[in-house]
Design a protein around this motif. Structure first.
Motif, PDB file in Angstrom:
ATOM      1  N   GLY A 149      61.285  -4.241 -14.651  1.00 46.54           N
ATOM      2  CA  GLY A 149      61.943  -5.525 -14.915  1.00 46.54           C
ATOM      3  C   GLY A 149      61.209  -6.320 -15.989  1.00 46.54           C
ATOM      4  O   GLY A 149      60.196  -5.881 -16.535  1.00 46.54           O
ATOM      5  N   GLY A 150      61.753  -7.510 -16.286  1.00 51.56           N
ATOM      6  CA  GLY A 150      61.082  -8.440 -17.203  1.00 51.56           C
ATOM      7  C   GLY A 150      60.977  -7.921 -18.614  1.00 51.56           C
ATOM      8  O   GLY A 150      61.808  -7.157 -19.086  1.00 51.56           O
ATOM      9  N   PHE A 151      59.894  -8.277 -19.293  1.00 54.10           N
ATOM     10  CA  PHE A 151      59.689  -7.871 -20.680  1.00 54.10           C
ATOM     11  C   PHE A 151      58.201  -7.974 -21.007  1.00 54.10           C
ATOM     12  O   PHE A 151      57.385  -8.328 -20.151  1.00 54.10           O
ATOM     13  N   GLY A 152      57.876  -7.688 -22.262  1.00 53.69           N
ATOM     14  CA  GLY A 152      56.495  -7.862 -22.736  1.00 53.69           C
ATOM     15  C   GLY A 152      55.470  -7.131 -21.873  1.00 53.69           C
ATOM     16  O   GLY A 152      55.620  -5.949 -21.544  1.00 53.69           O
ATOM     17  N   TYR A 153      54.432  -7.852 -21.495  1.00 52.03           N
ATOM     18  CA  TYR A 153      53.315  -7.262 -20.756  1.00 52.03           C
ATOM     19  C   TYR A 153      53.549  -7.265 -19.241  1.00 52.03           C
ATOM     20  O   TYR A 153      52.632  -6.980 -18.471  1.00 52.03           O
ATOM     21  N   ASP A 154      54.760  -7.602 -18.803  1.00 56.91           N
ATOM     22  CA  ASP A 154      55.058  -7.693 -17.369  1.00 56.91           C
ATOM     23  C   ASP A 154      54.610  -6.473 -16.547  1.00 56.91           C
ATOM     24  O   ASP A 154      54.086  -6.641 -15.447  1.00 56.91           O
ATOM     25  N   PRO A 155      54.799  -5.234 -17.048  1.00 53.28           N
ATOM     26  CA  PRO A 155      54.465  -4.071 -16.206  1.00 53.28           C
ATOM     27  C   PRO A 155      52.974  -3.923 -15.881  1.00 53.28           C
ATOM     28  O   PRO A 155      52.627  -3.166 -14.964  1.00 53.28           O
ATOM     29  N   VAL A 156      52.085  -4.608 -16.608  1.00 53.39           N
ATOM     30  CA  VAL A 156      50.649  -4.469 -16.291  1.00 53.39           C
ATOM     31  C   VAL A 156      50.069  -5.750 -15.710  1.00 53.39           C
ATOM     32  O   VAL A 156      48.886  -5.806 -15.373  1.00 53.39           O
ATOM     33  N   PHE A 157      50.889  -6.803 -15.583  1.00 54.68           N
ATOM     34  CA  PHE A 157      50.376  -8.090 -15.080  1.00 54.68           C
ATOM     35  C   PHE A 157      50.628  -8.167 -13.572  1.00 54.68           C
ATOM     36  O   PHE A 157      51.752  -8.337 -13.107  1.00 54.68           O
ATOM     37  N   PHE A 158      49.537  -8.018 -12.814  1.00 54.67           N
ATOM     38  CA  PHE A 158      49.598  -7.948 -11.351  1.00 54.67           C
ATOM     39  C   PHE A 158      49.339  -9.322 -10.741  1.00 54.67           C
ATOM     40  O   PHE A 158      48.370  -9.987 -11.096  1.00 54.67           O
ATOM     41  N   VAL A 159      50.253  -9.736  -9.842  1.00 57.98           N
ATOM     42  CA  VAL A 159      50.055 -11.042  -9.198  1.00 57.98           C
ATOM     43  C   VAL A 159      49.692 -10.842  -7.733  1.00 57.98           C
ATOM     44  O   VAL A 159      50.480 -10.302  -6.957  1.00 57.98           O
ATOM     45  N   PRO A 160      48.484 -11.285  -7.357  1.00 55.85           N
ATOM     46  CA  PRO A 160      48.012 -11.069  -5.995  1.00 55.85           C
ATOM     47  C   PRO A 160      48.931 -11.673  -4.924  1.00 55.85           C
ATOM     48  O   PRO A 160      49.093 -11.075  -3.861  1.00 55.85           O
ATOM     49  N   GLU A 161      49.564 -12.838  -5.206  1.00 54.53           N
ATOM     50  CA  GLU A 161      50.450 -13.478  -4.206  1.00 54.53           C
ATOM     51  C   GLU A 161      51.509 -12.517  -3.694  1.00 54.53           C
ATOM     52  O   GLU A 161      51.892 -12.540  -2.532  1.00 54.53           O
ATOM     53  N   TYR A 162      52.031 -11.678  -4.592  1.00 51.82           N
ATOM     54  CA  TYR A 162      53.106 -10.761  -4.211  1.00 51.82           C
ATOM     55  C   TYR A 162      52.609  -9.315  -4.059  1.00 51.82           C
ATOM     56  O   TYR A 162      53.334  -8.472  -3.558  1.00 51.82           O
ATOM     57  N   GLY A 163      51.412  -9.015  -4.542  1.00 51.93           N
ATOM     58  CA  GLY A 163      50.928  -7.640  -4.512  1.00 51.93           C
ATOM     59  C   GLY A 163      51.745  -6.736  -5.427  1.00 51.93           C
ATOM     60  O   GLY A 163      51.897  -5.535  -5.169  1.00 51.93           O
ATOM     61  N   MET A 164      52.305  -7.301  -6.486  1.00 54.33           N
ATOM     62  CA  MET A 164      53.154  -6.534  -7.409  1.00 54.33           C
ATOM     63  C   MET A 164      52.948  -7.058  -8.830  1.00 54.33           C
ATOM     64  O   MET A 164      52.394  -8.139  -9.020  1.00 54.33           O
TER      65      MET A 164
END
Ligand code: IMP
Length: 199
Positions: A149-164
């Protein structure tokens, strides 16, 4: 109120529209107004470039104009790619820029992979007054890409709140915590409270 988005990026339009629509504001891409501006992002900060883009569309159209200047700042790379996120390493696609980032970070250990996305929104209204708002979202950079999903650097940006990663979140989940979502909510608060820059 109808705002012209100073961008050709449809992903940004979708994200801005989802939030601004709820505030009674409609957003359209500059191309819908027959504009095809190539604004040189000569600024060294997100705020400067955001203003340059909004001002160019405002001057060319006379309509209210809104711009988002955003990017990824990686702690271990001293804030890079920062304002150069869209042209990092001269790479031409999101996938190539993300691969370049991972290559530059291949020796960075897990506990030093902190990063933040930053967005600065500038809106110039028909009377020339403006509002600037900023949003920051912290996360960490993974070693490989996850999600589509999303765009740009989204696939490598991990958010701890969601664990994704951002690329694994729904559009609603991303908007709820993202730099752009935060900046837009700050912008809407300022609109509602009538807080303009330099006043
Ligand atoms: P701008 O259009 O000059 O503001 O460039 C923003 C660049 O920063 C984009 O091309 C992406 O590389 C990156 N970026 C900004 N926001 C996001 C986001 O929400 N997800 C992933 N990458 C982003």
């Amino acid at each position: 109120m109808k705002l012209i988005l100073a961008s050709k990026n449809r992903h940004k339009l979708t994200e801005l529209d989802a939030i601004l629509r709820g505030l009674g504001m409609e957003v359209a891409l500059e191309s819908e107004y027959g504009l095809d501006l190539d604004v040189e992002e000569t600024g060294t900060t997100f705020a400067e470039n955001s203003y340059l883009k909004a001002k160019a569309v405002f001057d060319a159209s006379g309509h209210a104009a809104i711009a988002d200047d955003s990017g990824l700042m990686v702690d271990a790379l001293h804030g890079e790619p920062g304002v150069y996120s869209a042209r990092y390493g001269g790479r031409q696609t999101d996938a190539a820029r993300t691969a370049y980032l991972l290559e530059n970070m291949k020796n960075v250990p897990d506990d030093q992979r902190g990063a933040q996305f930053v967005s600065v929104i500038t809106c110039i209204f028909p009377d020339g007054r403006k509002i600037t708002a900023k949003g920051v979202c912290r996360g960490t950079i993974l070693h490989e890409m996850h999600g589509t999903g999303g765009f740009g650097y989204d696939p490598v940006f991990f958010v701890p709140e969601y664990g994704m990663t951002f690329a694994e979140l729904s559009a609603e989940q991303k908007n709820a915590i993202s730099h752009r979502g935060l900046a837009l909510r700050e912008f809407s608060r300022k609109v509602q409270e009538g807080i303009y820059d330099d006043e």
